[in-house]
Design an enzyme around this catalytic site. Structure first.
Site, PDB file in Angstrom:
ATOM      1  N   GLY B 136     112.654  23.440 102.759  1.00 35.59           N
ATOM      2  CA  GLY B 136     113.552  21.172 102.604  1.00 35.59           C
ATOM      3  C   GLY B 136     115.167  22.862 101.722  1.00 35.59           C
ATOM      4  N   GLU B 253     110.344  35.435 104.040  1.00 37.41           N
ATOM      5  CA  GLU B 253     109.547  34.665 104.926  1.00 37.41           C
ATOM      6  C   GLU B 253     110.127  35.728 106.447  1.00 37.41           C
ATOM      7  OE1 GLU B 253     113.080  31.318 105.607  1.00 37.41           O
ATOM      8  OE2 GLU B 253     111.361  30.462 107.535  1.00 37.41           O
TER       9      GLU B 253
HETATM   10  C1  LIG Z   1     111.117  25.720 114.965  1.00 35.95           C
HETATM   11  C2  LIG Z   1     111.863  25.755 113.802  1.00 35.95           C
HETATM   12  C3  LIG Z   1     111.654  25.584 112.536  1.00 35.95           C
HETATM   13  C4  LIG Z   1     112.459  26.194 111.696  1.00 35.95           C
HETATM   14  N1  LIG Z   1     111.913  25.172 109.674  1.00 35.95           N
HETATM   15  C5  LIG Z   1     112.658  24.942 108.846  1.00 35.95           C
HETATM   16  C6  LIG Z   1     112.093  24.843 107.910  1.00 35.95           C
HETATM   17  O1  LIG Z   1     110.721  24.713 107.493  1.00 35.95           O
HETATM   18  N2  LIG Z   1     112.364  24.784 106.796  1.00 35.95           N
HETATM   19  C7  LIG Z   1     114.576  24.317 106.702  1.00 35.95           C
HETATM   20  O2  LIG Z   1     114.877  24.813 106.104  1.00 35.95           O
HETATM   21  N3  LIG Z   1     115.052  24.849 108.184  1.00 35.95           N
HETATM   22  C8  LIG Z   1     113.623  25.591 109.462  1.00 35.95           C
HETATM   23  N4  LIG Z   1     114.836  25.622 110.119  1.00 35.95           N
HETATM   24  C9  LIG Z   1     116.183  25.406 110.524  1.00 35.95           C
HETATM   25  C10 LIG Z   1     116.692  26.878 110.935  1.00 35.95           C
HETATM   26  O3  LIG Z   1     116.489  27.992 109.152  1.00 35.95           O
HETATM   27  C11 LIG Z   1     117.997  27.214 111.396  1.00 35.95           C
HETATM   28  O4  LIG Z   1     117.806  26.332 112.496  1.00 35.95           O
HETATM   29  C12 LIG Z   1     118.975  28.322 111.465  1.00 35.95           C
HETATM   30  O5  LIG Z   1     119.131  28.768 110.297  1.00 35.95           O
HETATM   31  C13 LIG Z   1     120.037  27.606 112.276  1.00 35.95           C
HETATM   32  O6  LIG Z   1     120.807  26.768 111.802  1.00 35.95           O
HETATM   33  P1  LIG Z   1     120.912  25.913 113.439  1.00 35.95           P
HETATM   34  O7  LIG Z   1     120.514  25.244 113.948  1.00 35.95           O
HETATM   35  O8  LIG Z   1     122.125  24.903 112.117  1.00 35.95           O
HETATM   36  O9  LIG Z   1     122.279  26.817 113.919  1.00 35.95           O
HETATM   37  P2  LIG Z   1     123.693  27.200 113.325  1.00 35.95           P
HETATM   38  O10 LIG Z   1     124.285  27.522 112.646  1.00 35.95           O
HETATM   39  O11 LIG Z   1     124.631  25.789 114.208  1.00 35.95           O
HETATM   40  O12 LIG Z   1     123.681  28.176 114.487  1.00 35.95           O
HETATM   41  C14 LIG Z   1     124.538  27.882 116.512  1.00 35.95           C
HETATM   42  C15 LIG Z   1     124.458  28.894 116.878  1.00 35.95           C
HETATM   43  O13 LIG Z   1     125.587  29.975 116.348  1.00 35.95           O
HETATM   44  C16 LIG Z   1     125.226  30.975 116.047  1.00 35.95           C
HETATM   45  N5  LIG Z   1     126.308  31.342 114.574  1.00 35.95           N
HETATM   46  C17 LIG Z   1     126.241  31.190 113.481  1.00 35.95           C
HETATM   47  N6  LIG Z   1     126.987  31.198 112.628  1.00 35.95           N
HETATM   48  C18 LIG Z   1     127.383  32.451 113.217  1.00 35.95           C
HETATM   49  C19 LIG Z   1     128.610  33.896 112.640  1.00 35.95           C
HETATM   50  N7  LIG Z   1     129.113  33.096 111.205  1.00 35.95           N
HETATM   51  N8  LIG Z   1     129.079  34.607 113.680  1.00 35.95           N
HETATM   52  C20 LIG Z   1     128.308  34.284 114.843  1.00 35.95           C
HETATM   53  N9  LIG Z   1     127.302  33.341 115.178  1.00 35.95           N
HETATM   54  C21 LIG Z   1     126.738  32.135 114.451  1.00 35.95           C
HETATM   55  C22 LIG Z   1     124.154  31.331 115.266  1.00 35.95           C
HETATM   56  O14 LIG Z   1     123.148  32.735 115.284  1.00 35.95           O
HETATM   57  C23 LIG Z   1     123.211  30.696 116.806  1.00 35.95           C
HETATM   58  O15 LIG Z   1     123.533  31.067 117.545  1.00 35.95           O
HETATM   59  C24 LIG Z   1     113.489  25.842 111.664  1.00 35.95           C
HETATM   60  C25 LIG Z   1     114.241  25.652 112.953  1.00 35.95           C
HETATM   61  C26 LIG Z   1     113.413  25.896 113.802  1.00 35.95           C
HETATM   62  C27 LIG Z   1     114.276  26.435 115.036  1.00 35.95           C
END
Ligand SMILES: Cc1cc2nc3c(=O)[nH]c(=O)nc-3n(C[C@H](O)[C@H](O)[C@H](O)COP(=O)(O)OP(=O)(O)OC[C@H]3O[C@@H](n4cnc5c(N)ncnc54)[C@H](O)[C@@H]3O)c2cc1C
Lengths: 384, 392
Positions: B136, B253
């Site tokens: 989480g 991870e």
């Molecule tokens: C299949 C899957 C399983 C997952 N499992 C888990 C889980 O078990 N537990 C958990 O806690 N999370 C989990 N996640 C979440 C995952 O860690 C997040 O999706 C990830 O950290 C990205 O966050 P976001 O989705 O909010 O994207 P955002 O942070 O909104 O990113 C959107 C885009 O913007 C880019 N971006 C963001 N900030 C910057 C920056 N500073 N500079 C340049 N580009 C940027 C990103 O690279 C991306 O391309 C999972 C995700 C997936 C897809």
């Protein structure tokens, strides 16, 4: 992964001795052979500085692959690669690869008769060139040059198109055909001859990297059985250790070159200002620099692996060596292209050093087999 | 041969025998899609008895967690032994007996930061596959900017009271426990007010809602916390210093995701697909060139994993460079799957076709460069921490 990779008990990180060797080499080369030395060589019209070569000999670098009985330091291929990497960082020019790596690796397999030649390599006295390519691409099996039998002797006739250190070398290792036809790996014989022999003429090429490359024209050059390295008609086997050692060390040089170009670029990114910020604060450039760094890291692993495999299981080195050369050619190309682009206009000027990296990278990418050649070796070895 | 080499050769022979004798034949060489994975936990049902048998035997030998200490149910293997074990498993086509977030992530973090009671309580249940964990971390407003987590835990004297929401919680609906980042100090700078907490998913107030993925499956969820009471002893490490644990766990991870941890990436090899479509491949110079390049990079990358492990073994940590493994490995894996899809042609277009579930696996790989920190975030880490590039 099994065969191509180092054994479990070997580590891919530098040993304490290797760390010391690397530090010593870096210190020495940044003092005695910075990129400005290459510029000075170029402006003076010479391919390398004999005084630098003499110092390398004193430090044991010319004997890095020469057995101790012949006066060498016998440090092995990983060490030879570390030296080449460091030479690549500053573009230090010398006949190191042709002589200390390729020729030494060939001659140390050649039996007691080669002891004298090895001694003179270790002492820094002999300079060797490998006369192999006859066309624009590396293709050893395509060798067509004839060594015709005349009584007890051979007469060599033909052209070797691109011979590194060919204009300065006192001795030439030359691969020629004693039977079979172009395309066969059997029927080739390796000769070790004096460059002053009658009928051998040399044309210095003016290549982009300002190093010594020459075209060697053989017109009935006489050789005897005493000049043969290894066995008649089996010259490819005699040459292979030299080729593999050379390919691995050239790959190491290219990786050092990539690291050197990346370091200069990183320095520039941290210093140059536009829009009231250092350009290195722009994320677009940060990500390109980070990607380049990642590629260099990955290639460095293949370099270390090739050195370890050549030292421990040379009979299995083909895949490891080709992997190193394939990766190094690509990585150096990326590094120099990114370097010029991220420097902007100044990167295009002769007054600035980065262009030297680009030019040497292009030559290094071709010599001893380009990316495509080595990728095909890997594909074949991996079964597709 | 040196002694060390001989010892390893003996170990190889022994472990290979052990696998042959203990892994049920029916499991050998089975394609390992996400469906073949044994995750364990209270809600787990085995697809067949062979899986159960294999898990039980592996537990007895400590091989669900080859490198963990034996006191917690591991096998205490050295890295060299572990590598041999994995090689022999792969050679024989034996599936991993158990995969889980507990093994991959929480375990290493507890071994480093947990107290003795926490280790004794949780680690053996992980190695025995009794408790399945989920992670989480992410929230709707805390993705790449993970330190922005808002789910809060209030100190109620004899317990914590947790309220908030997590998202993208993989397998939350099937997990028994969750390790979570919660805000315990709202006034501190954002990295300094986070704690690392363990919660039983059966606690009153925790609910989950599955989210469907493009790959057709629904392995992740929204997870809601509504006045959840959590025992005081479930805080790991120091109060408000959870960010350090979060980061430590993330490096594990990332290495796991980058290195092709079998569960997430699938153990499919390019060669398998190429072999089955050989004609197509040879006829197409573009595919062939792509295959060669992918193979070159894959070999060099696996050597890099080795080199970094050698470095860690020598006591020189890998640190922020693990971001490179995550970045490079996941981008490479996406390339491998694009290549396999292109090679398979229309044989790869069904959800379940001649190559099994290749298509959903391909879709799933697109998450590799997002989960655990996106490629862009990894490049940021390399640029800022490794290359020390400027902020202004
Ligand atoms: C299949 C899957 C399983 C997952 N499992 C888990 C889980 O078990 N537990 C958990 O806690 N999370 C989990 N996640 C979440 C995952 O860690 C997040 O999706 C990830 O950290 C990205 O966050 P976001 O989705 O909010 O994207 P955002 O942070 O909104 O990113 C959107 C885009 O913007 C880019 N971006 C963001 N900030 C910057 C920056 N500073 N500079 C340049 N580009 C940027 C990103 O690279 C991306 O391309 C999972 C995700 C997936 C897809």
């Amino acid at each position: 992964m099994s065969a191509p990779m180092k054994e479990m008990t070997q580590s891919l990180i530098d040993t304490e001795d290797e760390v010391m060797l690397r530090d010593a080499a870096r210190g020495f080369l940044s003092e005695s052979s910075p990129v400005s030395a290459l510029r000075a060589n170029r402006d003076a019209g010479r391919a390398y500085d004999p005084a630098l070569w003499a110092e390398m000999a004193q430090m044991g670098w010319t004997g890095v692959l020469v057995p101790e009985v012949a006066g060498g330091a016998d440090m092995g291929h990983r060490a030879a690669g570390i030296l080449a990497e460091e030479m690549g960082r500053t573009l230090a020019a010398s006949p190191y690869l042709s002589t200390a790596v390729i020729a030494a690796s060939v001659l140390r397999q050649a039996g007691p008769g080669a002891q004298g030649a090895l001694e003179s390599i270790a002492a820094g006295e002999a300079i060797y060139a490998l006369a192999l390519d006859e066309g624009p691409k590396f293709a050893p099996k395509a060798t067509a040059m004839q060594a015709e039998k005349h009584g007890n002797a051979f007469r060599l006739s033909g052209v070797k198109a691109f011979v590194a250190d060919g204009a300065t070398a006192g001795r030439v290792l030359v691969l020629a055909r004693t039977s079979g036809s172009a395309g066969d790996d059997a029927g080739l014989t390796l000769f070790d001859i004096d460059a002053s022999r009658a009928g051998l003429s040399r044309e210095q090429l003016s290549t982009i990297d300002s190093r010594d490359h020459a075209r060697l024209i053989f017109d009935g050059v006489e050789a005897t059985g005493d000049d043969i390295i290894g066995d008649l008609d089996n010259g490819f086997a005699a040459l292979r250790p030299g080729l593999q050692a050379g390919q691995a060390a050239l790959a190491a040089e290219l990786t050092g070159l990539a690291g050197g170009a990346a370091a200069i670029t990183l320095g520039y990114l941290k210093e140059r200002k536009q829009f009231d910020r250092t350009i290195g604060s722009f994320q677009a450039l940060q990500h390109r620099a980070a990607h380049l760094w990642s590629e260099i890291e990955v290639t460095a692993s293949a370099i270390a692996n090739a050195g370890r495999v050549l030292d421990h299981t040379p009979e299995d080195a083909e895949l490891a060596v080709s992997l190193a050369k394939a990766r190094a050619a690509q990585t150096a190309k990326l590094a120099v292209s990114e370097a010029v682009q991220m420097h902007g206009g100044i990167g295009m000027t002769d007054a600035f050093d980065i262009g030297f990296f680009m030019k040497r990278a292009r030559v290094g990418a071709e010599w001893l087999g380009d990316y495509g050649y080595h990728a095909a070796v890997i594909a074949a070895a991996r079964g597709f | 041969m040196s002694n060390a080499t001989e010892d390893l050769a003996a170990f190889r022979a022994e472990i290979s025998d052990w696998i042959k004798q203990n892994c049920p034949a029916a499991l050998l060489g089975r394609p390992m899609g996400e469906t073949g994975i044994v995750w364990g936990g209270r809600k787990w049902t085995f697809t067949d008895d062979n899986q159960r048998l294999w898990l039980d035997r592996a537990i007895t030998r400590g091989l669900t967690a080859p490198r963990w200490p034996t006191q917690y149910g591991g096998a205490g293997l050295t890295r060299a032994q572990e590598k041999i074990y994995r090689e022999e498993m792969q050679k024989l086509g034996a599936p991993p007996p158990l995969e889980s977030f507990g093994l991959w992530m929480l375990g290493p973090a507890l071994l480093e930061f947990g107290n003795d009671a926490q280790k004794a309580e949780h680690l053996p249940k992980i190695t025995r596959g009794e408790i399945r964990w989920c992670q989480g971390y992410s929230e709707p407003g805390a993705g790449s900017d993970l330190a922005n987590v808002q789910t809060r835990a209030e100190d109620m004297g004899d317990h914590w009271l947790v309220n908030g929401q997590k998202i993208w919680t993989s397998y939350a609906d099937q997990a028994d426990w969750i390790f979570a980042l919660v805000r315990t100090d709202r006034d501190a700078p954002k990295h300094r007010g986070i704690s690392f907490m363990l919660m039983d998913m059966d606690s009153p107030g925790i609910t989950t809602r599955p989210i469907r993925l493009i790959s057709g499956k629904s392995p992740f969820c929204e997870t809601f916390f509504d006045n959840v009471k959590v025992p005081k002893e479930n805080l790991v490490g120091e109060l408000n210093r959870g960010w350090d644990i979060a980061k430590y766990l993330l490096t594990h991870e990332r290495e796991m995701i980058g290195g092709g941890g079998q569960g997430l990436l699938g153990a499919r090899s390019v060669a398998q697909i190429l072999a089955s479509q050989e004609g197509a491949l040879l006829a197409d110079p573009v595919l062939r060139a792509d295959a060669m390049q992918t193979e070159v990079d894959t070999l060099a990358f696996s050597l890099t994993m080795e080199r970094y492990k050698d470095q860690a073994e020598a006591g020189r940590g890998v640190g922020n460079a693990s971001a490179m493994l995550k970045y490079y490995g996941t981008e490479l894996n996406k390339r491998r799957y694009e290549l396999m899809m292109a090679t398979a042609g229309s044989d790869g277009l069904e959800w379940e076709g001649p190559h099994g579930g290749l298509a959903p696996e391909w879709l799933r790989t697109k998450a590799n460069s997002i989960e655990g920190g996106t490629s862009e975030v990894m490049l940021d880490i390399i640029a800022k921490r490794v290359l020390e590039m400027p902020n202004t």
